[in-house]
Scaffold this motif. Structure first.
Motif, PDB file in Angstrom:
ATOM      1  N   ILE A 179     107.199 -80.147  30.960  1.00 18.32           N
ATOM      2  CA  ILE A 179     108.474 -79.463  31.189  1.00 18.32           C
ATOM      3  C   ILE A 179     108.258 -77.964  31.017  1.00 18.32           C
ATOM      4  O   ILE A 179     107.615 -77.520  30.070  1.00 18.32           O
ATOM      5  CB  ILE A 179     109.575 -79.953  30.234  1.00 18.32           C
ATOM      6  N   MET A 180     108.787 -77.200  31.963  1.00 19.70           N
ATOM      7  CA  MET A 180     108.754 -75.741  31.885  1.00 19.70           C
ATOM      8  C   MET A 180     110.130 -75.274  31.405  1.00 19.70           C
ATOM      9  O   MET A 180     111.139 -75.461  32.091  1.00 19.70           O
ATOM     10  CB  MET A 180     108.438 -75.139  33.254  1.00 19.70           C
ATOM     11  N   TRP A 181     110.154 -74.681  30.209  1.00 20.13           N
ATOM     12  CA  TRP A 181     111.403 -74.229  29.596  1.00 20.13           C
ATOM     13  C   TRP A 181     111.548 -72.720  29.792  1.00 20.13           C
ATOM     14  O   TRP A 181     110.687 -71.950  29.366  1.00 20.13           O
ATOM     15  CB  TRP A 181     111.412 -74.541  28.103  1.00 20.13           C
ATOM     16  N   ASP A 182     112.631 -72.290  30.433  1.00 16.06           N
ATOM     17  CA  ASP A 182     112.868 -70.865  30.658  1.00 16.06           C
ATOM     18  C   ASP A 182     113.507 -70.268  29.402  1.00 16.06           C
ATOM     19  O   ASP A 182     114.720 -70.213  29.266  1.00 16.06           O
ATOM     20  CB  ASP A 182     113.779 -70.675  31.877  1.00 16.06           C
ATOM     21  N   ILE A 183     112.660 -69.822  28.481  1.00 10.79           N
ATOM     22  CA  ILE A 183     113.147 -69.272  27.216  1.00 10.79           C
ATOM     23  C   ILE A 183     113.758 -67.883  27.434  1.00 10.79           C
ATOM     24  O   ILE A 183     114.832 -67.567  26.937  1.00 10.79           O
ATOM     25  CB  ILE A 183     112.009 -69.178  26.179  1.00 10.79           C
ATOM     26  N   GLY A 184     113.080 -67.050  28.203  1.00 11.96           N
ATOM     27  CA  GLY A 184     113.525 -65.669  28.402  1.00 11.96           C
ATOM     28  C   GLY A 184     114.785 -65.560  29.223  1.00 11.96           C
ATOM     29  O   GLY A 184     115.581 -64.637  29.049  1.00 11.96           O
ATOM     30  N   GLY A 185     114.994 -66.488  30.162  1.00 12.08           N
ATOM     31  CA  GLY A 185     116.168 -66.420  31.031  1.00 12.08           C
ATOM     32  C   GLY A 185     117.466 -66.758  30.335  1.00 12.08           C
ATOM     33  O   GLY A 185     118.543 -66.418  30.815  1.00 12.08           O
ATOM     34  N   ARG A 186     117.377 -67.451  29.185  1.00 12.50           N
ATOM     35  CA  ARG A 186     118.534 -67.819  28.371  1.00 12.50           C
ATOM     36  C   ARG A 186     119.575 -68.618  29.158  1.00 12.50           C
ATOM     37  O   ARG A 186     120.766 -68.576  28.868  1.00 12.50           O
ATOM     38  CB  ARG A 186     119.194 -66.584  27.754  1.00 12.50           C
ATOM     39  N   LYS A 187     119.145 -69.340  30.185  1.00 12.35           N
ATOM     40  CA  LYS A 187     120.069 -70.155  30.978  1.00 12.35           C
ATOM     41  C   LYS A 187     119.862 -71.645  30.735  1.00 12.35           C
ATOM     42  O   LYS A 187     120.547 -72.478  31.322  1.00 12.35           O
ATOM     43  CB  LYS A 187     119.900 -69.848  32.471  1.00 12.35           C
ATOM     44  N   GLY A 188     118.892 -71.972  29.869  1.00 13.49           N
ATOM     45  CA  GLY A 188     118.650 -73.370  29.580  1.00 13.49           C
ATOM     46  C   GLY A 188     117.967 -74.131  30.695  1.00 13.49           C
ATOM     47  O   GLY A 188     118.010 -75.356  30.732  1.00 13.49           O
ATOM     48  N   THR A 189     117.325 -73.404  31.610  1.00  9.79           N
ATOM     49  CA  THR A 189     116.653 -74.067  32.735  1.00  9.79           C
ATOM     50  C   THR A 189     115.416 -74.817  32.251  1.00  9.79           C
ATOM     51  O   THR A 189     114.607 -74.292  31.500  1.00  9.79           O
ATOM     52  CB  THR A 189     116.228 -73.034  33.800  1.00  9.79           C
ATOM     53  N   ALA A 190     115.285 -76.067  32.697  1.00 11.68           N
ATOM     54  CA  ALA A 190     114.122 -76.892  32.351  1.00 11.68           C
ATOM     55  C   ALA A 190     113.620 -77.572  33.624  1.00 11.68           C
ATOM     56  O   ALA A 190     114.340 -78.345  34.244  1.00 11.68           O
ATOM     57  CB  ALA A 190     114.489 -77.923  31.299  1.00 11.68           C
ATOM     58  N   ILE A 191     112.389 -77.244  34.010  1.00 14.43           N
ATOM     59  CA  ILE A 191     111.790 -77.779  35.228  1.00 14.43           C
ATOM     60  C   ILE A 191     110.753 -78.826  34.856  1.00 14.43           C
ATOM     61  O   ILE A 191     109.859 -78.573  34.050  1.00 14.43           O
ATOM     62  CB  ILE A 191     111.117 -76.658  36.056  1.00 14.43           C
ATOM     63  N   GLU A 192     110.840 -80.015  35.451  1.00 13.17           N
ATOM     64  CA  GLU A 192     109.874 -81.082  35.181  1.00 13.17           C
ATOM     65  C   GLU A 192     108.699 -81.014  36.150  1.00 13.17           C
ATOM     66  O   GLU A 192     108.870 -80.670  37.322  1.00 13.17           O
ATOM     67  CB  GLU A 192     110.546 -82.451  35.308  1.00 13.17           C
ATOM     68  N   LEU A 193     107.511 -81.342  35.650  1.00  8.74           N
ATOM     69  CA  LEU A 193     106.311 -81.446  36.470  1.00  8.74           C
ATOM     70  C   LEU A 193     105.702 -82.825  36.235  1.00  8.74           C
ATOM     71  O   LEU A 193     105.325 -83.161  35.111  1.00  8.74           O
ATOM     72  CB  LEU A 193     105.299 -80.349  36.098  1.00  8.74           C
ATOM     73  N   GLN A 194     105.628 -83.627  37.293  1.00 13.82           N
ATOM     74  CA  GLN A 194     105.121 -84.991  37.197  1.00 13.82           C
ATOM     75  C   GLN A 194     103.847 -85.097  38.035  1.00 13.82           C
ATOM     76  O   GLN A 194     103.911 -85.126  39.256  1.00 13.82           O
ATOM     77  CB  GLN A 194     106.166 -85.988  37.711  1.00 13.82           C
ATOM     78  N   GLY A 195     102.687 -85.156  37.356  1.00  8.12           N
ATOM     79  CA  GLY A 195     101.440 -85.222  38.109  1.00  8.12           C
ATOM     80  C   GLY A 195     100.337 -85.969  37.389  1.00  8.12           C
ATOM     81  O   GLY A 195      99.202 -86.003  37.873  1.00  8.12           O
ATOM     82  N   HIS A 196     100.651 -86.564  36.231  1.00  8.70           N
ATOM     83  CA  HIS A 196      99.632 -87.272  35.451  1.00  8.70           C
ATOM     84  C   HIS A 196      99.957 -88.755  35.350  1.00  8.70           C
ATOM     85  O   HIS A 196     101.130 -89.151  35.358  1.00  8.70           O
ATOM     86  CB  HIS A 196      99.519 -86.676  34.047  1.00  8.70           C
ATOM     87  N   ASN A 197      98.905 -89.566  35.243  1.00 10.87           N
ATOM     88  CA  ASN A 197      99.058 -91.005  35.068  1.00 10.87           C
ATOM     89  C   ASN A 197      98.817 -91.439  33.631  1.00 10.87           C
ATOM     90  O   ASN A 197      98.835 -92.629  33.324  1.00 10.87           O
ATOM     91  CB  ASN A 197      98.092 -91.754  35.989  1.00 10.87           C
ATOM     92  N   ASP A 198      98.573 -90.486  32.757  1.00 10.51           N
ATOM     93  CA  ASP A 198      98.340 -90.763  31.340  1.00 10.51           C
ATOM     94  C   ASP A 198      98.907 -89.583  30.555  1.00 10.51           C
ATOM     95  O   ASP A 198      99.387 -88.604  31.139  1.00 10.51           O
ATOM     96  CB  ASP A 198      96.839 -90.942  31.067  1.00 10.51           C
ATOM     97  N   LYS A 199      98.852 -89.669  29.233  1.00 16.44           N
ATOM     98  CA  LYS A 199      99.461 -88.611  28.439  1.00 16.44           C
ATOM     99  C   LYS A 199      98.766 -87.272  28.657  1.00 16.44           C
ATOM    100  O   LYS A 199      97.550 -87.204  28.869  1.00 16.44           O
ATOM    101  CB  LYS A 199      99.459 -88.986  26.963  1.00 16.44           C
ATOM    102  N   VAL A 200      99.552 -86.215  28.638  1.00 12.58           N
ATOM    103  CA  VAL A 200      99.036 -84.857  28.806  1.00 12.58           C
ATOM    104  C   VAL A 200      98.412 -84.431  27.482  1.00 12.58           C
ATOM    105  O   VAL A 200      99.069 -84.449  26.439  1.00 12.58           O
ATOM    106  CB  VAL A 200     100.158 -83.889  29.209  1.00 12.58           C
ATOM    107  N   GLN A 201      97.147 -84.054  27.511  1.00 14.24           N
ATOM    108  CA  GLN A 201      96.417 -83.736  26.289  1.00 14.24           C
ATOM    109  C   GLN A 201      96.377 -82.244  25.971  1.00 14.24           C
ATOM    110  O   GLN A 201      96.389 -81.853  24.806  1.00 14.24           O
ATOM    111  CB  GLN A 201      94.973 -84.249  26.392  1.00 14.24           C
TER     112      GLN A 201
END
Length: 397
Positions: free
Chosen positions: A224-246
């Motif tokens: 998940i990409m969290w837009d901290i600086g924008g202060r709008k609460g935007t959260a973008i998901e990235l789905q590209g792995h078949n196992d846990k992200v290490q």
């Protein structure tokens, strides 16, 4: 004066540069030594090793140092050549490496946690050493004196740790899936906020101080990409792995995110595109396309004399739909879905070939990755893993 080499974008086919098996146990972390043909690695076999490239082209250890406990993590600052090492017994040991990287001198050791140190960060600007442990505590110490400056108890053990120098905000991601933001002072901290978007535990964090964006990887296979600086609460998901992200690493100059999975998969994400938030899933007692009742909607099933259907959701519009109205699959890269996912029939027709164009490239490291380190200047990607190896891969164009 020679021109500074400019970082280059990652290519689609990285080639293996070196593969070294030099540990008896898992290599928990490794880092490239900037401006040197060298690598520092720490392992579960209790060893710290500094590898330098010899005239033969092979990497051999110039330093082999045994610690009193398994080495769980490390943080290396090339400016000061300070190496901070977290141990399984909760101790943090700090060393200074010699200019020729042939000797390491112990500066101090101190008990930072009651159990295994999970993550460690040395902050040169503040002279702080930040750490998280299996004891569910985040702590920070003075790197000069070794004195404990403060701590904060997290809801679970924390694998993710990042720090923003400008605001003195620390980001802590834990096994419950929560990310905690704390404001650090010299000897105190205050809770800024907490947020949660993963269905699994947070396994890695990566902070981009320029765009002011936080990336979190999880055991639920997502980022998940969290837009901290924008202060709008935007959260973008990235789905590209078949196992846990290490592990996560970010190439600031090319705006590419590098993520590694437990199955050895490496994904390079182009973050220089305008991405879209995934929609909230809508609630409904019947299909929002054909109005067929779902299996719990007894009244409509009785009135219409129809068998209830299973509910699904379109990943593009978020509507609740039945299987017949969502029989198609499509990738939606700008929403983070690099693999084909369920979409309703009308959304499938609306998605153009241009919208299906991939925004990530996929690579197989062929070993079980625990940690990744990226040297943007040379375009080298260093992976370390459970198979006792570390791999060096050049990935510049």
């Amino acid at each position: 004066m020679a021109a500074e080499p400019q970082p280059k974008a990652l290519t689609r086919k990285p080639l293996l540069l070196n593969k070294v098996e030099g540990s008896q146990e898992v290599v928990n972390m490794a880092a490239i030594v900037p401006k040197e043909d060298g690598v520092i690695s720490v392992s579960e076999d209790r060893t710290v090793r500094v590898w330098l490239k010899r005239d033969s082209g092979q990497y051999w250890p110039s330093i082999y140092h045994a610690m009193p406990s398994p080495c769980s993590c490390m943080s290396f600052n090339p400016e000061t050549r300070r190496l901070s090492i977290g141990l399984d017994n909760g101790t943090i040991s700090e060393f200074i490496l010699s200019e020729d990287y042939n000797k390491m001198t112990l500066v101090k050791s101190y008990q930072a946690h009651q159990s295994r140190v999970i993550m460690i960060l040395f902050v040169l600007e503040m002279e702080w050493v930040l750490s998280t442990g299996q004891d569910k505590h985040f702590t920070w110490h003075c790197s000069e004196s070794g004195q404990r400056l403060g701590g904060y108890r997290t809801s679970a053990g924390a694998c993710g740790l990042q720090f923003d120098v400008e605001t003195r905000h620390v980001f802590v991601g834990d096994h419950s899936g929560q990310v905690t933001i704390l404001k650090l002072e010299q000897e105190s901290c205050s809770l800024v906020t907490t947020f949660k978007g993963h269905t699994g535990g947070v396994t890695a964090l990566c902070w981009d101080p320029i765009q002011r964006v936080l990336f979190s990887g999880s055991s639920d296979h997502s980022i998940i990409m969290w837009d901290i600086g924008g202060r709008k609460g935007t959260a973008i998901e990235l789905q590209g792995h078949n196992d846990k992200v290490q592990s996560l690493s970010y190439a600031h100059h090319t705006r590419q995110l590098i993520s590694c999975g437990a199955d050895g998969g490496i994904v390079v994400w182009n973050m220089d595109v305008e991405r879209q938030e995934t929609p909230e899933w809508l609630d409904s007692d019947s299909c929002q396309k054909c109005d067929q009742p779902f299996f719990w909607n007894f009244k409509q099933m009785w009135d219409s004399k129809k068998i209830g259907l299973r509910q699904h959701h379109c990943r593009k519009c978020g509507k609740a739909v039945c299987g017949k109205c969502s029989s198609k699959r499509s990738s939606i890269p700008l929403m983070g879905f690099e693999f084909e996912v369920r979409v309703c029939d009308s959304c499938h027709e609306s998605i153009t070939d241009e919208e299906r164009a991939p925004t990530a490239t996929f690579h197989d490291s062929k070993h079980n990755i625990v940690h990744v380190h990226f040297d943007a200047t040379r375009g080298w990607l260093l992976t370390s893993g459970t198979d006792k190896l570390w791999d060096m891969t050049p990935v510049v164009s």
